[in-house]
Write an enzyme that holds these catalytic residues in place. Structure first.
Site, PDB file in Angstrom:
ATOM      1  N   LYS A 159       0.946  -1.455   0.058  1.00  0.00           N
ATOM      2  CA  LYS A 159      -0.204  -0.211  -0.486  1.00  0.00           C
ATOM      3  C   LYS A 159       0.592   1.484  -0.027  1.00  0.00           C
ATOM      4  O   LYS A 159       2.166   0.892   0.311  1.00  0.00           O
ATOM      5  CB  LYS A 159      -1.211  -0.038   1.055  1.00  0.00           C
ATOM      6  CG  LYS A 159      -0.398  -0.183   2.286  1.00  0.00           C
ATOM      7  CD  LYS A 159      -1.196   0.040   3.636  1.00  0.00           C
ATOM      8  CE  LYS A 159      -0.062  -0.283   4.707  1.00  0.00           C
ATOM      9  NZ  LYS A 159      -1.578   0.233   6.345  1.00  0.00           N
TER      10      LYS A 159
ATOM     11  N   TYR B 163      16.646  30.240   7.217  1.00  0.00           N
ATOM     12  CA  TYR B 163      14.878  31.153   7.812  1.00  0.00           C
ATOM     13  C   TYR B 163      15.512  30.821   9.125  1.00  0.00           C
ATOM     14  O   TYR B 163      14.995  30.166  10.835  1.00  0.00           O
ATOM     15  CB  TYR B 163      14.550  30.008   7.398  1.00  0.00           C
ATOM     16  CG  TYR B 163      13.829  30.259   5.736  1.00  0.00           C
ATOM     17  CD1 TYR B 163      13.157  31.900   5.411  1.00  0.00           C
ATOM     18  CD2 TYR B 163      14.003  29.443   5.077  1.00  0.00           C
ATOM     19  CE1 TYR B 163      13.628  31.769   4.485  1.00  0.00           C
ATOM     20  CE2 TYR B 163      13.797  29.252   3.718  1.00  0.00           C
ATOM     21  CZ  TYR B 163      13.854  30.409   2.922  1.00  0.00           C
ATOM     22  OH  TYR B 163      13.099  30.923   1.993  1.00  0.00           O
TER      23      TYR B 163
END
Length: 366
Positions: A35, A256
């Site tokens: 999956k 940042y």
């Protein structure tokens, strides 16, 4: 020259991990759970590599099963969540799929639908996970109804899912196991219970079928590793290169917000990989990285397309040097995706399934 980031997929390691799952439970058959695009590794290539080993595959939904059939996979495929509408039963029938049932409406739809052939059906039991499934008491009546309809359902099994099979404390696992054992004995029913951690560490849960998932891809799902889980081999290596090198004075910030500041005169490398590729933006300063096979650490916030690492103690590192975000470096050094996940306050599943399509997969072996 293309951007250097890629995910190398070692199909031999995938097969090794499947064989380990199989050998740990010699009296069981082992589904290969594929999956979520084979946990981010590529649905069809992984299925093709395993097709000669695994007697059946498992996916979450019809769309994944259809992709496997379109890719030439003919082995049985189990829909772990069953169908999402009664209309899907026509495709289940046409494509020879197996399915779980976890709700009354699925049972009613299966009993009403006109089928070319009966569908192998696995009855999902809620033994304590409290997501999908019938209570053990209700499962008895569902079993009786489906057993009485052999033209609609066949090869009935009980399946369930463990909430704590990965934990060192086994109390809740034993509660679930006791309820399931009693139910299976009452019905004389074959079972599919063991997920990856139970396959690795709970042999009492091994049934007619097991369903190893994340362990196939080399991730250790256990809270405390054991002898078996330490034999797993990583399948995905997320690999890039240094694209720039910077020298910073003590106290200079990186990235940042300036979260990290150089504690000494430092040498910083910029890596072509960021959260736009699926690398977790929550990775903290100190998250391990391999540069030319040597451990160093991420410094500063992860950007969309780049991240930065500390090269101060790696004077040989330069533009073009290999960077491994997780997996196996060229010198054989391994950085576990499980270790990286801990620094990101998450689990390996989210890292592996989160690698985005713009990162090319390159397949080796198998």
């Amino acid at each position: 020259m293309p951007r250097p980031l890629r995910a190398d997929i070692d199909l031999e390691a995938l097969c090794h991990n499947y064989r380990l799952a199989r050998d740990l439970a010699p009296d069981s058959q082992s589904l290969a759970v594929l999956k979520a695009d084979a946990y981010g590794h590529g649905l069809v290539p992984c299925a093709r590599a395993l097709e000669g080993l695994a007697p059946a595959f498992a996916v979450a939904c019809l769309e994944e099963a259809e992709a496997l059939r379109e890719g030439g996979i003919t082995a049985p495929i189990v829909l772990l969540e069953g169908v999402f509408s009664a209309e899907e039963l026509a495709k289940v029938d046409a494509q020879g799929l197996w399915m779980a049932v976890h709700s009354d409406w699925q049972v009613e739809a299966l009993l009403r639908h006109r089928l070319e052939k009966p569908v192998p059906t696995w009855i999902k039991v809620d033994s304590g996970m409290h997501r999908l499934g019938f209570s053990p008491e209700r499962a008895i009546s569902v079993w009786a109804r489906l057993s009485a309809a052999p033209t609609q359902a066949c090869d009935l099994h009980l399946m369930s899912h463990f909430a704590t099979a990965d934990h060192a404390d086994t109390e809740y696992f034993q509660r679930q196991m006791s309820a399931l054992r009693a139910l299976a004995e009452k019905l004389g029913a074959p079972t599919c219970l063991a997920n990856s951690p139970a396959t690795l560490a709970r042999p009492e849960s091994h049934g007619a079928w097991n369903r190893p998932g994340v362990m196939l891809y080399g991730s250790d799902p256990l809270e405390a590793s054991n002898t078996a889980s330490r034999r797993l081999s990583p399948v995905m290596t997320l690999r890039s290169e240094l694209i720039a090198v910077r020298d910073l004075d003590e106290g200079e910030p990186v990235g940042y917000g300036g979260r990290w500041r150089a504690p000494r005169p430092s040498r910083i490398g910029v890596v072509a990989c960021g959260y736009g590729d699926g690398y977790d933006r929550h990775a903290c300063d100190g998250t391990p990285v391999l540069v030319e096979g040597r451990r160093t650490a991420l410094v500063g916030k992860v950007s969309m397309d780049m991240l930065t690492v500390d090269l101060t103690d790696l004077p040989e590192a330069e533009i073009g040097s290999e960077v491994v975000l997780w997996g196996c470096a060229a010198n054989g050094e391994v950085l576990s995706v499980d270790e990286v996940a801990r620094y990101c306050d998450t689990i390996s599943y989210t890292l592996l399934t989160g690698v985005l399509p713009r990162v090319p997969r390159r397949y080796h072996g198998g």
